[in-house]
Design an enzyme around this catalytic site. Structure first.
Site, PDB file in Angstrom:
ATOM      1  N   HIS A   1      28.720  39.233  37.731  1.00 41.23           N
ATOM      2  CA  HIS A   1      28.100  38.970  39.699  1.00 41.23           C
ATOM      3  C   HIS A   1      28.895  40.159  40.069  1.00 41.23           C
ATOM      4  O   HIS A   1      30.017  40.546  39.942  1.00 41.23           O
ATOM      5  CB  HIS A   1      28.635  38.280  40.242  1.00 41.23           C
ATOM      6  CG  HIS A   1      27.250  36.795  39.654  1.00 41.23           C
ATOM      7  ND1 HIS A   1      27.388  35.513  39.989  1.00 41.23           N
ATOM      8  CD2 HIS A   1      26.047  36.561  39.009  1.00 41.23           C
ATOM      9  CE1 HIS A   1      26.383  34.852  39.262  1.00 41.23           C
ATOM     10  NE2 HIS A   1      26.020  35.882  38.625  1.00 41.23           N
TER      11      HIS A   1
ATOM     12  N   GLU B   1      30.765  39.765  42.515  1.00 46.20           N
ATOM     13  CA  GLU B   1      32.356  38.860  43.198  1.00 46.20           C
ATOM     14  C   GLU B   1      33.376  39.617  41.425  1.00 46.20           C
ATOM     15  O   GLU B   1      33.640  39.932  42.276  1.00 46.20           O
ATOM     16  CB  GLU B   1      32.476  37.837  43.414  1.00 46.20           C
ATOM     17  CG  GLU B   1      31.253  37.620  44.580  1.00 46.20           C
ATOM     18  CD  GLU B   1      30.029  37.038  44.560  1.00 46.20           C
ATOM     19  OE1 GLU B   1      29.271  36.481  45.262  1.00 46.20           O
ATOM     20  OE2 GLU B   1      29.346  37.560  43.570  1.00 46.20           O
TER      21      GLU B   1
ATOM     22  N   CYS C   1      29.256  32.079  43.667  1.00 48.98           N
ATOM     23  CA  CYS C   1      28.752  30.803  42.505  1.00 48.98           C
ATOM     24  C   CYS C   1      30.141  30.388  42.714  1.00 48.98           C
ATOM     25  O   CYS C   1      31.120  31.011  42.939  1.00 48.98           O
ATOM     26  CB  CYS C   1      27.247  31.593  41.430  1.00 48.98           C
ATOM     27  SG  CYS C   1      28.826  32.265  40.268  1.00 48.98           S
TER      28      CYS C   1
END
Length: 172
Positions: A86, A88, A116
């Site tokens: 991801h 992030e 998430c």
């Protein structure tokens, strides 16, 4: 003071950076960008996609994403089988690789989506105190975010689109 002069505020400015990072995504299901900022300085950036040295998602590198595009699985399902990191997580790893202590003084994570569960846990662990996002994400644990005392701001997409449009218009 010059009348009519305007520029993006800090949140808009750094969200534009996150949107720019999303353009580098090699994931076929969702393009996400993230930027970690402290004291109005960009510390790290990330976008979602397969790890370095692994065939890009858009080249068939992630079977889970291919299955999702073919309708074999739904969004949010089989995330443990996804090879894509991801955005992030990539930004957080970027801090680690460069030896940047993002959590000192409470950094802010700008992301095109609310993180998430896994990315939220990582962000909390390194001390990020605020998320600034554009869109919701189905795998977000808002109770965890609240319990950790992390602030969430959802920006108005129209404002970001206004500034993005100015990037491609001719200055006169």
């Amino acid at each position: 003071m010059v009348e009519g002069f305007e520029r993006p505020n800090w949140d808009e400015y750094f969200m534009l950076q996150a949107k720019l990072a999303a353009l580098r995504s090699n994931c076929i299901t969702r393009h996400v960008g993230a930027v970690i900022v402290r004291d109005h300085r960009q510390l790290a950036t990330g976008y979602n996609g397969t790890p370095p040295g692994i065939k890009n998602c858009f080249e068939g590198g992630c079977k889970r994403c291919s299955d999702r595009m073919e309708g074999k699985i739904k969004a949010g399902e089989s995330l443990g089988k996804c090879l894509c990191n991801h955005a992030e997580a990539n930004a957080i790893m970027h801090c680690a690789i460069l030896g940047i202590e993002a959590g000192v003084k409470g950094a802010t994570l700008y992301s095109t989506y609310v993180p998430c569960l896994e990315c939220t846990k990582m962000a909390i662990t390194i001390g990020i105190r605020k998320f600034v996002c554009l869109d919701e994400y189905p795998g977000t644990d808002y109770d965890l975010i609240k319990e950790a005392g992390v602030e969430i701001d959802i920006l108005d997409k129209a404002k970001i689109e206004k500034w993005a449009a100015k990037l491609i218009t001719k200055n006169e």
